[in-house]
Design a protein around this motif. Sequence first.
Motif, PDB file in Angstrom:
ATOM      1  N   TRP A  39      38.302  44.668  35.700  1.00  0.00           N
ATOM      2  CA  TRP A  39      39.558  44.960  35.015  1.00  0.00           C
ATOM      3  C   TRP A  39      40.294  46.134  35.632  1.00  0.00           C
ATOM      4  O   TRP A  39      41.200  46.714  34.998  1.00  0.00           O
ATOM      5  CB  TRP A  39      39.309  45.230  33.529  1.00  0.00           C
ATOM      6  CG  TRP A  39      39.080  43.987  32.741  1.00  0.00           C
ATOM      7  CD1 TRP A  39      37.893  43.541  32.223  1.00  0.00           C
ATOM      8  CD2 TRP A  39      40.046  42.999  32.394  1.00  0.00           C
ATOM      9  NE1 TRP A  39      38.063  42.347  31.576  1.00  0.00           N
ATOM     10  CE2 TRP A  39      39.378  41.991  31.663  1.00  0.00           C
ATOM     11  CE3 TRP A  39      41.417  42.856  32.634  1.00  0.00           C
ATOM     12  CZ2 TRP A  39      40.045  40.869  31.173  1.00  0.00           C
ATOM     13  CZ3 TRP A  39      42.065  41.750  32.144  1.00  0.00           C
ATOM     14  CH2 TRP A  39      41.379  40.766  31.420  1.00  0.00           C
ATOM     15  N   ILE A  40      39.965  46.519  36.856  1.00  0.00           N
ATOM     16  CA  ILE A  40      40.718  47.585  37.527  1.00  0.00           C
ATOM     17  C   ILE A  40      42.170  47.147  37.699  1.00  0.00           C
ATOM     18  O   ILE A  40      42.432  46.057  38.207  1.00  0.00           O
ATOM     19  CB  ILE A  40      40.096  47.904  38.902  1.00  0.00           C
ATOM     20  CG1 ILE A  40      38.711  48.519  38.721  1.00  0.00           C
ATOM     21  CG2 ILE A  40      40.993  48.836  39.694  1.00  0.00           C
ATOM     22  CD1 ILE A  40      38.004  48.775  40.030  1.00  0.00           C
ATOM     23  N   PRO A  41      43.132  47.951  37.260  1.00  0.00           N
ATOM     24  CA  PRO A  41      44.540  47.559  37.429  1.00  0.00           C
ATOM     25  C   PRO A  41      44.897  47.365  38.898  1.00  0.00           C
ATOM     26  O   PRO A  41      44.312  47.989  39.787  1.00  0.00           O
ATOM     27  CB  PRO A  41      45.309  48.748  36.821  1.00  0.00           C
ATOM     28  CG  PRO A  41      44.341  49.404  35.905  1.00  0.00           C
ATOM     29  CD  PRO A  41      42.993  49.225  36.523  1.00  0.00           C
ATOM     30  N   PHE A  42      45.864  46.489  39.146  1.00  0.00           N
ATOM     31  CA  PHE A  42      46.255  46.202  40.520  1.00  0.00           C
ATOM     32  C   PHE A  42      46.745  47.467  41.214  1.00  0.00           C
ATOM     33  O   PHE A  42      47.519  48.241  40.660  1.00  0.00           O
ATOM     34  CB  PHE A  42      47.361  45.142  40.546  1.00  0.00           C
ATOM     35  CG  PHE A  42      47.857  44.857  41.939  1.00  0.00           C
ATOM     36  CD1 PHE A  42      47.107  44.073  42.801  1.00  0.00           C
ATOM     37  CD2 PHE A  42      49.046  45.396  42.384  1.00  0.00           C
ATOM     38  CE1 PHE A  42      47.541  43.828  44.081  1.00  0.00           C
ATOM     39  CE2 PHE A  42      49.493  45.154  43.663  1.00  0.00           C
ATOM     40  CZ  PHE A  42      48.739  44.365  44.520  1.00  0.00           C
ATOM     41  N   ASN A  82      42.389  38.501  37.908  1.00  0.00           N
ATOM     42  CA  ASN A  82      43.258  39.390  37.129  1.00  0.00           C
ATOM     43  C   ASN A  82      44.412  39.916  37.969  1.00  0.00           C
ATOM     44  O   ASN A  82      45.546  40.024  37.492  1.00  0.00           O
ATOM     45  CB  ASN A  82      42.436  40.542  36.557  1.00  0.00           C
ATOM     46  CG  ASN A  82      41.459  40.093  35.490  1.00  0.00           C
ATOM     47  OD1 ASN A  82      41.688  39.114  34.801  1.00  0.00           O
ATOM     48  ND2 ASN A  82      40.341  40.793  35.363  1.00  0.00           N
ATOM     49  N   TRP A  83      44.141  40.262  39.219  1.00  0.00           N
ATOM     50  CA  TRP A  83      45.205  40.714  40.106  1.00  0.00           C
ATOM     51  C   TRP A  83      46.229  39.612  40.337  1.00  0.00           C
ATOM     52  O   TRP A  83      47.442  39.851  40.325  1.00  0.00           O
ATOM     53  CB  TRP A  83      44.610  41.181  41.431  1.00  0.00           C
ATOM     54  CG  TRP A  83      44.030  42.555  41.377  1.00  0.00           C
ATOM     55  CD1 TRP A  83      43.698  43.267  40.264  1.00  0.00           C
ATOM     56  CD2 TRP A  83      43.707  43.400  42.487  1.00  0.00           C
ATOM     57  NE1 TRP A  83      43.174  44.493  40.612  1.00  0.00           N
ATOM     58  CE2 TRP A  83      43.168  44.606  41.970  1.00  0.00           C
ATOM     59  CE3 TRP A  83      43.794  43.258  43.859  1.00  0.00           C
ATOM     60  CZ2 TRP A  83      42.747  45.642  42.792  1.00  0.00           C
ATOM     61  CZ3 TRP A  83      43.365  44.301  44.686  1.00  0.00           C
ATOM     62  CH2 TRP A  83      42.852  45.478  44.154  1.00  0.00           C
ATOM     63  N   ASN A 117      49.289  41.842  50.942  1.00  0.00           N
ATOM     64  CA  ASN A 117      48.379  42.470  51.901  1.00  0.00           C
ATOM     65  C   ASN A 117      47.160  43.056  51.197  1.00  0.00           C
ATOM     66  O   ASN A 117      46.030  42.954  51.686  1.00  0.00           O
ATOM     67  CB  ASN A 117      49.121  43.556  52.681  1.00  0.00           C
ATOM     68  CG  ASN A 117      48.281  44.149  53.792  1.00  0.00           C
ATOM     69  OD1 ASN A 117      47.674  43.435  54.584  1.00  0.00           O
ATOM     70  ND2 ASN A 117      48.245  45.473  53.854  1.00  0.00           N
ATOM     71  N   SER A 118      47.370  43.669  50.008  1.00  0.00           N
ATOM     72  CA  SER A 118      46.243  44.221  49.250  1.00  0.00           C
ATOM     73  C   SER A 118      45.298  43.119  48.777  1.00  0.00           C
ATOM     74  O   SER A 118      44.069  43.261  48.854  1.00  0.00           O
ATOM     75  CB  SER A 118      46.768  45.009  48.041  1.00  0.00           C
ATOM     76  OG  SER A 118      47.345  46.234  48.441  1.00  0.00           O
TER      77      SER A 118
END
Length: 754
Positions: free
Chosen positions: A461-464, A503-504, A531-532
């Motif tokens: 759940w790390i934010p983008f 999620n991203w 790219n990320s």
Amino acid sequence: MSPQKRFKNVQAQNRTSQGSSSFQTTLSAWKVKQDPSNSKNISKHGQNNPVGDYEHADDQAEEDALQMAVGYFEKGPIKASQNKDKTLEKHLKTVENVAWKNGLASEEIDILLNIALSGKFGNAVNTRILKCIIPATVISEDSVVKAVSWLCVGKCSGSTKVLFYRWLVAMFDFIDRKEQINLLYGFFFASLQDDALCPYVCHLLYLLTKKENVKPFRVRKLLDLQAKMGMQPHLQALLSLYKFFAPALISVSLPVRKKIYFKNSENLWKTALLAVKQRNRGPSPEPLKLMLGPANVRPLKRKWNSLSVIPVLNSSSYTKECGKKEMSLSDCLNRSGSFPLEQLQSFPQLLQNIHCLELPSQMGSVLNNSLLLHYINCVRDEPVLLRFYYWLSQTLQEECIWYKVNNYEHGKEFTNFLDTIIRAECFLQEGFYSCEAFLYKSLPLWDGLCCRSQFLQLVSWIPFSSFSEVKPLLFDHLAQLFFTSTIYFKCSVLQSLKELLQNWLLWLSMDIHMKPVTNSPLETTLGGSMNSVSKLIHYVGWLSTTAMRLESNSTFLLHFILDFYEKVCDIYINYNLPLVVLFPPGIFYSALLSLDTSILNQLCFIMHRYRKNLTAAKKNELVQKTKSEFNFSSKTYQEFNHYLTSMVGCLWTSKPFGKGIYVDPEILEKTGVAEYKNSLNVVHHPSFLSYAVSFLLQESPEERTVNVSSIRGKKWSWYLDYLFSQGLQGLKLFIRSSVHHVPRAEGINCNNQY
């Protein structure tokens, strides 16, 4: 006497007092006078229960000593010396012991704040008094206002002012109301000129700021301070909040990602504040399942006696106004002007009263309330989010069991706390930035075992954000654990990274198509975002290839790897994002030569979906007839054609080592396989051999021996139908889309250069 009893007795006396309208607090306003009838009851009870009698006597002695101590400070000598006055030291210790043990009632806090800031005693005494002002329950707003008024007199030292502001920030959630304090916003803002006070005043202003507080002259002052002091985190925080409320007033670029801007002001009072939270919330409830509807579900009792870290939902205005006597809901609304949170039971009720909700002082209580989670998600009030993120970040660090060895006894409690956070993130479909910061700090200390499931779910759940920024903080440390742990840990990490990718992708697919990219939280281009995501996929490919070597091409591990690439292969069609990333050769050929039928079937499905996505991308490019930064390079198509040729050569045309994959002829001779060209087609492939034998036995059950080479011509077509009937849908889709009617790939020409 316990602080709760003392607090209730004070309230009872205040109701009967004739001079309750006065703002001046004296010792007589909170002294408890014993009723004779009560004395008889107590004495009778003491005869039946000697232990309770002793405890009551101790409490009474403690209460009397505290009354004497506070009375001494209220009327004590001016400029008393601590070293020479033994009485002063005695009373100081009395106040410290009671405060740290049980906390102080709001009336006692009122008196001690006046003493500490009035300059009656020396700086050392004032410091000790401020450090032990710990509430038993809540702090009166009037006490804070009167304490602030002493700052205008100028009788306290600079260090005392700093300590007071630190105390005010640390105790902010325990103040019963904030309306009068917000009226002092201009006074607090003027204190920013003091370099020593500036960080703590900024923190306080961040907690108090509303849209109406943002004025052009204040923006100019903050910009002047930033020019003078440089890019200080506390100034950036306040400017970011001002820019959120009034973007037209601030043209300078500021960091857009939420982070922890302020130092923890609770360190001096951390242990005591935990005790206050425990007293205020009562027995710790079992974590509740988040759902729409009433939030007052009765939880099951715990089998352990540990500290619950999530405060109970408590509306201070509702408790203060409606708790004194029986009142109707309309009476409460008429008095306070806000809807009491305790009465919020359903989603329609939330929609009807969303304009008059007052969030609780302790923001952590929203974690167990789905309706309030809806509220903070819809309103997106920056100060509210900051209060919540600040509470969450401090609680995570304080409760983290691998920070401190002696906290392992509360391991189950910490696990439940993480589960509650994860449920809230799943409910909101959004990660918390405080959890991201916690992961960055704690991962280097994590052993990979404790709270593994919860920790990896937090990772998902790390934010983008930019992968290049996250990689050294998180993924490099995660890779070290990944390579040195068991295969089960590797599979868990891959599952977590698949959920992170999903999620991203969901976030990007909604954000990019709903608003211009320049307004996105990261202020990046669509190409930068792609790219990320691409770097994340390549990172997982690197992990997977290395893990396959370490685990000797484990089929179990390969299942999780291909699950990840099932998500990757459909990015263009399912998420409408211009990205196609193929798996690395080490994964493709491991799956193609696998002995497990399900692996090969999954590979066929992934290749079929890759073909669909690339075909759709090519058609879109031809329709647009314009070259953009999102047109896929010829290398992507060539790599896919290379894989496709290898698969068709192995499974269909029986030319496995012609194009696509090359094996030295000497190595092939050493295998001892006479007809190696046919050894990897759908009949002779090791993963399909059992199906071929079963098919022949169905055709001729009486045969003792079978010859799989006899499957050709019409039997070949019947055999394919048999395979399709066995649930091999991936193989069916691949053959019908790529090799139907012809013995080679016609879907995408290997010679096409785009």
